[in-house]
Design a protein around this motif. Structure first.
Motif, short mmCIF file in Angstrom:
data_model
loop_
_atom_site.label_atom_id
_atom_site.label_comp_id
_atom_site.label_asym_id
_atom_site.label_seq_id
_atom_site.Cartn_x
_atom_site.Cartn_y
_atom_site.Cartn_z
N ALA A 1 -1.86 -10.85 -3.88
CA ALA A 1 -1.97 -9.63 -3.09
C ALA A 1 -3.25 -9.56 -2.26
CB ALA A 1 -1.88 -8.41 -4.00
N TRP A 2 -4.07 -10.60 -2.28
CA TRP A 2 -5.28 -10.58 -1.46
C TRP A 2 -4.89 -10.39 0.01
CZ3 TRP A 2 -9.24 -9.81 -4.37
CH2 TRP A 2 -9.33 -10.42 -5.62
N GLY A 3 -5.60 -9.49 0.69
CA GLY A 3 -5.32 -9.20 2.08
C GLY A 3 -4.28 -8.11 2.29
N ARG A 4 -3.61 -7.71 1.21
CA ARG A 4 -2.62 -6.63 1.33
C ARG A 4 -2.76 -5.64 0.18
NH1 ARG A 4 1.70 -8.07 -1.93
NH2 ARG A 4 1.75 -10.25 -2.60
N ALA A 5 -3.99 -5.45 -0.25
CA ALA A 5 -4.28 -4.45 -1.29
C ALA A 5 -5.59 -3.76 -0.94
CB ALA A 5 -4.36 -5.10 -2.66
N VAL A 6 -5.74 -2.53 -1.46
CA VAL A 6 -6.97 -1.77 -1.25
C VAL A 6 -7.42 -1.19 -2.58
CG1 VAL A 6 -6.54 -1.18 1.17
CG2 VAL A 6 -5.67 0.31 -0.64
N ALA A 7 -8.71 -0.93 -2.65
CA ALA A 7 -9.29 -0.22 -3.79
C ALA A 7 -9.87 1.09 -3.27
CB ALA A 7 -10.38 -1.05 -4.45
N ALA A 8 -9.80 2.11 -4.11
CA ALA A 8 -10.29 3.42 -3.69
C ALA A 8 -10.82 4.19 -4.88
CB ALA A 8 -9.17 4.21 -3.01
N GLU A 9 -11.52 5.27 -4.56
CA GLU A 9 -11.96 6.21 -5.59
C GLU A 9 -10.73 6.81 -6.27
OE1 GLU A 9 -13.88 10.73 -5.62
OE2 GLU A 9 -13.74 9.58 -3.77
N HIS A 10 -10.77 6.93 -7.57
CA HIS A 10 -9.65 7.50 -8.32
C HIS A 10 -9.65 9.01 -8.14
CE1 HIS A 10 -6.62 7.99 -11.38
NE2 HIS A 10 -6.61 6.68 -11.61
N LEU A 11 -8.52 9.56 -7.71
CA LEU A 11 -8.40 11.00 -7.53
C LEU A 11 -7.74 11.61 -8.77
CD1 LEU A 11 -7.25 11.01 -3.80
CD2 LEU A 11 -9.57 11.19 -4.72
N SER A 12 -7.39 12.89 -8.69
CA SER A 12 -6.75 13.55 -9.82
C SER A 12 -5.27 13.15 -9.88
CB SER A 12 -6.87 15.07 -9.68
OG SER A 12 -5.95 15.54 -8.70
N ARG A 13 -4.55 13.68 -10.85
CA ARG A 13 -3.12 13.41 -10.96
C ARG A 13 -2.28 14.46 -10.24
NH1 ARG A 13 -1.49 9.37 -14.10
NH2 ARG A 13 -2.99 8.40 -15.52
N ASP A 14 -2.94 15.42 -9.58
CA ASP A 14 -2.23 16.48 -8.87
C ASP A 14 -1.82 15.99 -7.49
OD1 ASP A 14 -2.62 18.19 -11.01
OD2 ASP A 14 -4.49 19.00 -10.20
N THR A 15 -0.51 15.99 -7.23
CA THR A 15 -0.01 15.48 -5.95
C THR A 15 1.00 16.46 -5.35
OG1 THR A 15 1.85 14.29 -6.96
CG2 THR A 15 -0.24 13.10 -6.77
N VAL A 16 1.15 16.38 -4.03
CA VAL A 16 2.12 17.20 -3.32
C VAL A 16 2.62 16.41 -2.12
CG1 VAL A 16 0.42 18.35 -1.84
CG2 VAL A 16 2.56 19.52 -2.38
N THR A 17 3.88 16.61 -1.78
CA THR A 17 4.47 15.98 -0.60
C THR A 17 4.90 17.06 0.38
OG1 THR A 17 5.22 13.99 -1.74
CG2 THR A 17 6.41 14.60 0.24
N TRP A 18 4.63 16.82 1.66
CA TRP A 18 4.99 17.76 2.73
C TRP A 18 6.03 17.07 3.59
CZ3 TRP A 18 4.51 18.62 8.11
CH2 TRP A 18 4.47 19.96 8.53
N GLN A 19 7.30 17.39 3.36
CA GLN A 19 8.40 16.72 4.04
C GLN A 19 8.75 17.47 5.32
OE1 GLN A 19 11.95 14.96 1.89
NE2 GLN A 19 12.91 16.80 2.72
N SER A 20 8.87 16.73 6.44
CA SER A 20 9.09 17.41 7.71
C SER A 20 9.99 16.60 8.64
CB SER A 20 7.76 17.68 8.41
OG SER A 20 7.09 16.46 8.74
N ILE A 21 10.64 17.31 9.56
CA ILE A 21 11.42 16.71 10.64
C ILE A 21 10.83 17.18 11.96
CG2 ILE A 21 13.70 16.45 11.71
CD1 ILE A 21 14.97 17.24 9.06
#
Length: 361
Positions: A185-205
């Motif tokens: 996966a080298w070149g196609r992966a990222v590392a980031a700061e770990h966020l919380s487990r709270d997520t939301v999706t905003w679905q739109s057309i």
């Protein structure tokens, strides 16, 4: 009657789509549904009028197969839920349109940009939108720099792919190194700061730069989260309808940073940081989230709206934000039909248990 072709017709995401169209057309007078699936087992779960086993999207025969099917079944509109199929169909949109089949897709440049989490992170950062810092992992040196930066509180994921593909939550350096080596996966992966487990999706057309409809949905948990190292499976266990004007505005900014004239489906994923601020993590482009039948059952049939737009018969309204009542829950599991219920039903069961326990003590 219009004939609609849907790909991956035996998968849960497309089942949400076909069930929504059946809800809009219970007598079967508006839509004739044709399905394709590349899995010889899953295809038998399809809820369509006729299904065809098709090649995989990466197969050179995939597009010729679809074009033949469009001609054979007189397809009026084609919709795809899987990312790789939507991407491939978008690449060949001119041939599909020339065959007399309608599409309702974002620009191909937008699809290519937003299916890449590293590319979308960069455009949001440049637009001044708050995002967790990301480090592109091209080599073991980059991984070491990421651990130096984030320490044990690190999140790793692949830049392209769905369902938490290649994600690791707070792994050791050795675990992450082995994973990236083994998965190449080298070149196609990222590392980031770990966020919380709270997520939301905003679905739109969107229609030629104009918002048609959008709905927020919070994820209360991941189905089978205990089966994945990261806890993320891409499969919502329990979802909840939400309405948040601030989130609406932020989602619109995220979409506008990627495309000044959006068209089609844009589903923005947010994860809240430890300060309680929503951070965009990706846009699921050209597709609804898997459990979008939840939104249909809650009062807003987005697949039906999408088809009407594609066929040129939609008369409005536009600028609809969060039409579904807040606090509705969609509870999912394996080998069971999802159920729609109010949060008060859950609270009542909890209160009943507490009363019994209190009496016992």
């Amino acid at each position: 009657m219009n004939t609609i072709l849907v790909t991956a017709s035996g998968g849960p995401s497309t089942l949400s789509f076909t069930r929504s169209l059946r809800d809009a057309d219970p007598k079967g007078e508006k839509y004739r549904l044709i399905g394709t699936d590349c899995d010889p087992y899953n295809i038998h779960r399809s809820e369509v009028d006729r299904s065809y086993l098709c090649p995989k999207a990466g197969d050179p025969a995939y597009i010729p197969f679809l074009l033949n099917l469009i001609k054979r079944e007189h397809i009026d509109f084609l919709h795809s839920q899987p990312e790789i199929e939507a991407f491939t169909i978008g690449q060949h949109r001119d041939a599909i349109l020339a065959a007399g089949c309608r599409l309702f897709l974002p620009a191909q440049r937008t699809i290519e940009l937003l299916r890449d989490k590293w590319a979308s992170y960069r455009i949001w950062r440049e637009a001044g939108i708050k995002v967790p810092e990301n480090i592109h992992l091209n080599s073991p040196d980059d991984l070491k720099a990421a651990f130096d930066k984030f320490g044990a509180d690190i999140w790793i994921r692949e830049t392209v792919g769905a369902a938490g593909k290649g994600s690791l939550s707070r792994p050791s350096h050795e675990t992450a190194l082995n994973h990236l080596n083994q998965s190449k996966a080298w070149g196609r992966a990222v590392a980031a700061e770990h966020l919380s487990r709270d997520t939301v999706t905003w679905q739109s057309i969107w229609h030629d730069g104009r918002l048609v409809v959008a709905q927020g949905r919070k994820r209360l948990n991941w189905a089978f989260g205990n089966r994945a190292q990261s806890g993320v499976t891409g499969l919502t266990g329990v979802g909840e309808t939400v309405s948040d004007a601030t989130l609406d505005d932020l989602a619109i900014r995220c979409i506008g940073a990627a495309d000044s004239r959006p068209n089609g489906i844009f589903s923005v994923d947010f994860t809240y940081d430890l300060r309680g601020d929503p951070n965009p993590t990706e846009i699921n482009i050209a597709k609804f989230f898997t459990t979008h039948h939840f939104i249909t059952r809650s009062g807003c049939n987005m697949p039906h709206i999408l088809v009407q737009l594609a066929l040129g018969v939609y008369q409005g309204p536009y600028e609809i934000r969060n039409p579904c009542p807040s606090g509705l829950l969609w509870v999912r599991g394996i080998d069971v039909e999802p159920i729609l219920l109010k949060k008060s039903a859950v609270a009542a069961k909890i209160a009943e248990q507490e009363q019994i326990r209190a009496a016992l003590s």
